[in-house]
Design a protein around this motif. Structure first.
Motif, short mmCIF file in Angstrom:
data_model
loop_
_atom_site.label_atom_id
_atom_site.label_comp_id
_atom_site.label_asym_id
_atom_site.label_seq_id
_atom_site.Cartn_x
_atom_site.Cartn_y
_atom_site.Cartn_z
N UNK A 19 1.83 20.09 26.82
CA UNK A 19 2.97 19.18 26.80
C UNK A 19 4.20 19.90 26.26
N UNK A 20 5.35 19.57 26.83
CA UNK A 20 6.63 20.01 26.30
C UNK A 20 7.53 18.79 26.23
N UNK A 21 8.28 18.71 25.16
CA UNK A 21 9.22 17.60 24.98
C UNK A 21 10.50 18.15 24.37
N UNK A 22 11.62 17.57 24.75
CA UNK A 22 12.92 17.96 24.20
C UNK A 22 13.73 16.71 23.91
N UNK A 23 14.44 16.76 22.82
CA UNK A 23 15.29 15.65 22.39
C UNK A 23 16.68 16.22 22.12
N UNK A 24 17.68 15.71 22.85
CA UNK A 24 19.06 16.14 22.64
C UNK A 24 19.71 15.20 21.62
N UNK A 25 20.35 15.81 20.62
CA UNK A 25 20.99 15.04 19.54
C UNK A 25 22.43 15.49 19.38
N UNK A 39 10.19 14.83 28.65
CA UNK A 39 8.79 15.01 28.25
C UNK A 39 7.98 15.23 29.52
N UNK A 40 7.04 16.21 29.48
CA UNK A 40 6.20 16.44 30.64
C UNK A 40 4.87 17.03 30.19
N UNK A 41 3.82 16.68 30.93
CA UNK A 41 2.49 17.19 30.66
C UNK A 41 2.16 18.31 31.64
N UNK A 42 1.29 19.23 31.22
CA UNK A 42 0.83 20.34 32.06
C UNK A 42 -0.69 20.35 32.05
N UNK A 43 -1.30 20.46 33.22
CA UNK A 43 -2.76 20.49 33.32
C UNK A 43 -3.27 21.86 32.89
N UNK A 44 -4.19 21.90 31.92
CA UNK A 44 -4.75 23.18 31.49
C UNK A 44 -5.77 23.70 32.52
#
Length: 73
Positions: A19-25, A39-44
């Motif tokens: 998983x990778x997630x980013x939050x812009x502030x 936010x996005x998931x990646x299949x291992x």
């Protein structure tokens, strides 16, 4: 910007990202305000299981990852 990664750590191998997630502030009136989110998931790989402990710590299940796109290498 805040970036977060989650991964699985199979024994004897490097971590596999799932998983990778980013939050812009942006600062506004003396505090940080959210202006964007990703936010996005990646299949291992098939030989890297999601353990009960992984589900407890991350809240991400094997079922959630099954339909995710694999990580491009």
């Amino acid at each position: 910007m805040v970036i977060d990664f989650e991964g699985l750590t199979p024994i004897g191998r490097p971590a596999e990202p799932i998983e990778v997630a980013a939050l812009a502030l942006r600062p506004r009136d003396g505090r940080l305000v959210e202006t964007g989110r990703f936010e996005d998931l990646m299949r291992p790989p098939a030989d890297v299981p999601v353990t009960v402990r992984d589900v407890q710590l991350k809240g991400i299940t094997q079922r959630m990852l099954t339909s995710a796109a694999p990580l491009l290498r």
